[in-house]
Scaffold this motif. Structure first.
Motif, PDB file in Angstrom:
ATOM      1  N   GLY A  59       0.814  -1.187  -0.132  1.00 46.23           N
ATOM      2  CA  GLY A  59      -0.007   0.074  -0.117  1.00 46.23           C
ATOM      3  C   GLY A  59       1.077   1.479   0.080  1.00 46.23           C
ATOM      4  N   HIS A  60       1.215   1.922  -1.276  1.00 50.24           N
ATOM      5  CA  HIS A  60       2.234   2.920  -1.331  1.00 50.24           C
ATOM      6  C   HIS A  60       1.623   4.205  -0.564  1.00 50.24           C
ATOM      7  N   LYS A  61       0.188   4.331  -0.282  1.00 49.17           N
ATOM      8  CA  LYS A  61      -0.209   5.632   0.138  1.00 49.17           C
ATOM      9  C   LYS A  61      -0.726   5.184   1.805  1.00 49.17           C
ATOM     10  N   ALA A  62      -0.972   4.028   1.978  1.00 52.44           N
ATOM     11  CA  ALA A  62      -1.630   3.520   3.147  1.00 52.44           C
ATOM     12  C   ALA A  62      -0.832   4.066   4.498  1.00 52.44           C
ATOM     13  N   LEU A  79       1.395  -8.289  -4.585  1.00 51.86           N
ATOM     14  CA  LEU A  79       0.760  -7.535  -5.420  1.00 51.86           C
ATOM     15  C   LEU A  79       0.802  -6.257  -5.094  1.00 51.86           C
ATOM     16  N   GLY A  80       0.620  -5.185  -6.169  1.00 51.55           N
ATOM     17  CA  GLY A  80       0.476  -3.465  -5.618  1.00 51.55           C
ATOM     18  C   GLY A  80      -1.006  -3.174  -5.174  1.00 51.55           C
ATOM     19  N   ASP A  81      -1.043  -2.204  -5.059  1.00 51.90           N
ATOM     20  CA  ASP A  81      -2.536  -1.475  -4.713  1.00 51.90           C
ATOM     21  C   ASP A  81      -2.878  -0.742  -6.072  1.00 51.90           C
ATOM     22  N   HIS A  82      -3.773   0.355  -6.092  1.00 51.06           N
ATOM     23  CA  HIS A  82      -4.198   0.870  -7.102  1.00 51.06           C
ATOM     24  C   HIS A  82      -3.180   1.510  -7.817  1.00 51.06           C
ATOM     25  N   THR A  83      -1.995   1.941  -7.372  1.00 49.06           N
ATOM     26  CA  THR A  83      -0.963   2.618  -8.074  1.00 49.06           C
ATOM     27  C   THR A  83      -0.099   1.785  -8.933  1.00 49.06           C
ATOM     28  N   GLY A  84      -0.285   0.358  -8.517  1.00 48.21           N
ATOM     29  CA  GLY A  84       0.964  -0.595  -9.066  1.00 48.21           C
ATOM     30  C   GLY A  84       1.944  -0.550  -8.291  1.00 48.21           C
ATOM     31  N   MET A  85       3.320  -1.005  -8.943  1.00 52.34           N
ATOM     32  CA  MET A  85       4.567  -1.278  -8.346  1.00 52.34           C
ATOM     33  C   MET A  85       5.409  -0.320  -8.974  1.00 52.34           C
ATOM     34  N   THR A  86       6.580   0.351  -8.136  1.00 48.05           N
ATOM     35  CA  THR A  86       7.134   1.106  -8.840  1.00 48.05           C
ATOM     36  C   THR A  86       8.379   0.265  -9.436  1.00 48.05           C
ATOM     37  N   GLY A  87       8.922   1.045 -10.335  1.00 48.77           N
ATOM     38  CA  GLY A  87      10.103   0.401 -11.050  1.00 48.77           C
ATOM     39  C   GLY A  87      11.046   0.032 -10.032  1.00 48.77           C
ATOM     40  N   ASP A  88      11.559   0.621  -9.027  1.00 48.67           N
ATOM     41  CA  ASP A  88      12.390   0.181  -8.098  1.00 48.67           C
ATOM     42  C   ASP A  88      11.820  -0.994  -7.444  1.00 48.67           C
ATOM     43  N   GLU A  89      10.600  -1.153  -7.134  1.00 50.35           N
ATOM     44  CA  GLU A  89      10.496  -2.092  -6.546  1.00 50.35           C
ATOM     45  C   GLU A  89      10.116  -3.427  -7.138  1.00 50.35           C
ATOM     46  N   GLU A  90       9.921  -3.357  -8.551  1.00 49.87           N
ATOM     47  CA  GLU A  90       9.970  -4.348  -9.371  1.00 49.87           C
ATOM     48  C   GLU A  90      11.369  -5.007  -9.818  1.00 49.87           C
ATOM     49  N   SER A  91      12.266  -4.006  -9.526  1.00 52.14           N
ATOM     50  CA  SER A  91      13.736  -4.369  -9.655  1.00 52.14           C
ATOM     51  C   SER A  91      13.978  -5.261  -8.621  1.00 52.14           C
ATOM     52  N   LEU A  92      13.740  -4.737  -7.378  1.00 49.13           N
ATOM     53  CA  LEU A  92      13.782  -5.319  -6.104  1.00 49.13           C
ATOM     54  C   LEU A  92      13.162  -6.852  -6.155  1.00 49.13           C
ATOM     55  N   LEU A  93      12.210  -7.025  -6.694  1.00 48.22           N
ATOM     56  CA  LEU A  93      11.401  -8.314  -6.553  1.00 48.22           C
ATOM     57  C   LEU A  93      12.227  -9.222  -7.635  1.00 48.22           C
ATOM     58  N   ILE A  94      12.481  -8.677  -8.657  1.00 46.56           N
ATOM     59  CA  ILE A  94      13.355  -9.640  -9.675  1.00 46.56           C
ATOM     60  C   ILE A  94      14.667  -9.961  -9.096  1.00 46.56           C
ATOM     61  N   SER A  95      15.222  -8.908  -8.317  1.00 44.37           N
ATOM     62  CA  SER A  95      16.688  -9.466  -7.729  1.00 44.37           C
ATOM     63  C   SER A  95      16.511 -10.313  -6.736  1.00 44.37           C
ATOM     64  N   ALA A  96      15.202 -10.283  -6.102  1.00 42.25           N
ATOM     65  CA  ALA A  96      14.874 -11.382  -5.075  1.00 42.25           C
ATOM     66  C   ALA A  96      14.574 -12.881  -5.752  1.00 42.25           C
ATOM     67  N   GLY A  97      14.331 -12.872  -6.998  1.00 42.58           N
ATOM     68  CA  GLY A  97      14.074 -14.204  -7.630  1.00 42.58           C
ATOM     69  C   GLY A  97      12.788 -14.288  -8.160  1.00 42.58           C
ATOM     70  N   ALA A  98      11.983 -13.275  -7.945  1.00 44.22           N
ATOM     71  CA  ALA A  98      10.436 -13.341  -8.215  1.00 44.22           C
ATOM     72  C   ALA A  98      10.217 -13.783  -9.770  1.00 44.22           C
ATOM     73  N   GLU A  99       9.294 -14.532  -9.927  1.00 47.36           N
ATOM     74  CA  GLU A  99       8.872 -14.846 -11.261  1.00 47.36           C
ATOM     75  C   GLU A  99       7.584 -13.988 -11.512  1.00 47.36           C
ATOM     76  N   VAL A 100       7.543 -13.536 -12.559  1.00 41.86           N
ATOM     77  CA  VAL A 100       6.368 -12.566 -12.993  1.00 41.86           C
ATOM     78  C   VAL A 100       5.399 -13.151 -13.865  1.00 41.86           C
ATOM     79  N   VAL A 101       4.234 -13.523 -13.381  1.00 41.48           N
ATOM     80  CA  VAL A 101       2.997 -14.144 -13.709  1.00 41.48           C
ATOM     81  C   VAL A 101       1.757 -13.569 -13.723  1.00 41.48           C
ATOM     82  N   ALA A 102       0.952 -13.803 -14.626  1.00 39.65           N
ATOM     83  CA  ALA A 102      -0.303 -13.243 -15.037  1.00 39.65           C
ATOM     84  C   ALA A 102      -1.525 -13.793 -14.800  1.00 39.65           C
ATOM     85  N   LEU A 103      -2.537 -13.518 -14.393  1.00 43.28           N
ATOM     86  CA  LEU A 103      -3.878 -14.058 -14.185  1.00 43.28           C
ATOM     87  C   LEU A 103      -4.694 -13.741 -15.384  1.00 43.28           C
TER      88      LEU A 103
END
Length: 204
Positions: A8-11, A152-176
């Motif tokens: 929650g980026h603004k929570a 998951l991100g909130d209504h604003t989505g994930m930031t570029g830095d957060e996505e880079s962080l997730l990829i660096s942590a080994g996250a798989e990008v998957v779509a519903l």
């Protein structure tokens, strides 16, 4: 164990929001409340094998709230009750160590980076849900092999830095699917897919 991480980026990280106007006074904490309901609530019960982390970034010091289905109490389907439980958690003096608020709910200081470090120490598989990822059904029964955290991100989505962080942590990008869904809807669909093991036998 199914794990859901919602950022929650603004929570708000403070308990001084109004339960009469959750969307307007809490930095859209209502989105996280609906995600909690989607993750846990069943007809006449809650899921015991679910763990939810809410990363709250709308304050001077980020906080993370952990909800554990095994010991969670007093969770009802309505948004206001969930917000009241989170409000109690935010009133607890937060430190880098987990502190219990009510049964099954804990809070500490920390952001997504610190949470990912914890999850990696538990050897958790990370799945970042994003519309342009590979088809969720291509995972077949793989998510059931060990603990999997769906991020998951909130209504604003994930930031570029957060996505880079997730990829660096080994996250798989998957779509519903190709359509952008609300976070709580993504959680409902994910639970259904895992409940029914509704995966493709051949993804091509």
């Amino acid at each position: 164990m199914r794990i859901f991480v919602v950022v929650g980026h603004k929570a708000t990280t403070q308990p001084n929001f109004s339960l009469e106007d959750i969307p307007g006074t809490s930095g859209r904490l209502d989105i996280l409340c609906r995600s909690v309901t989607a993750a846990f609530v069943l007809s006449h019960g809650i899921r015991k094998d679910v763990l939810v982390y809410l990363v709250l970034l709308g304050g001077e010091t980020p906080k993370t709230i952990r909800l554990m289905g095994e010991t969670l109490r007093h969770l009802n389907p309505d948004e206001r009750t969930t917000a009241a439980l989170l409000k109690k958690a935010l009133a607890v003096e937060a430190t880098p160590e987990w502190a219990m608020s009510t049964s099954g709910i804990f809070v500490r200081t920390g952001d997504l980076a610190e949470l990912l470090e914890d999850l990696n120490q538990r050897i958790v598989r990370l799945v970042y849900l994003r519309e342009d990822g590979r088809d969720f059904r291509c995972l077949k029964d793989e998510p059931l092999e060990r603990e999997t955290a769906f991020v998951l991100g909130d209504h604003t989505g994930m930031t570029g830095d957060e996505e880079s962080l997730l990829i660096s942590a080994g996250a798989e990008v998957v779509a519903l699917g190709p359509t952008s869904l609300h976070a709580d809807h993504c959680i409902v669909v994910t639970n259904w897919l895992l409940d029914t093991n509704a995966f493709m036998s051949d993804c091509g």
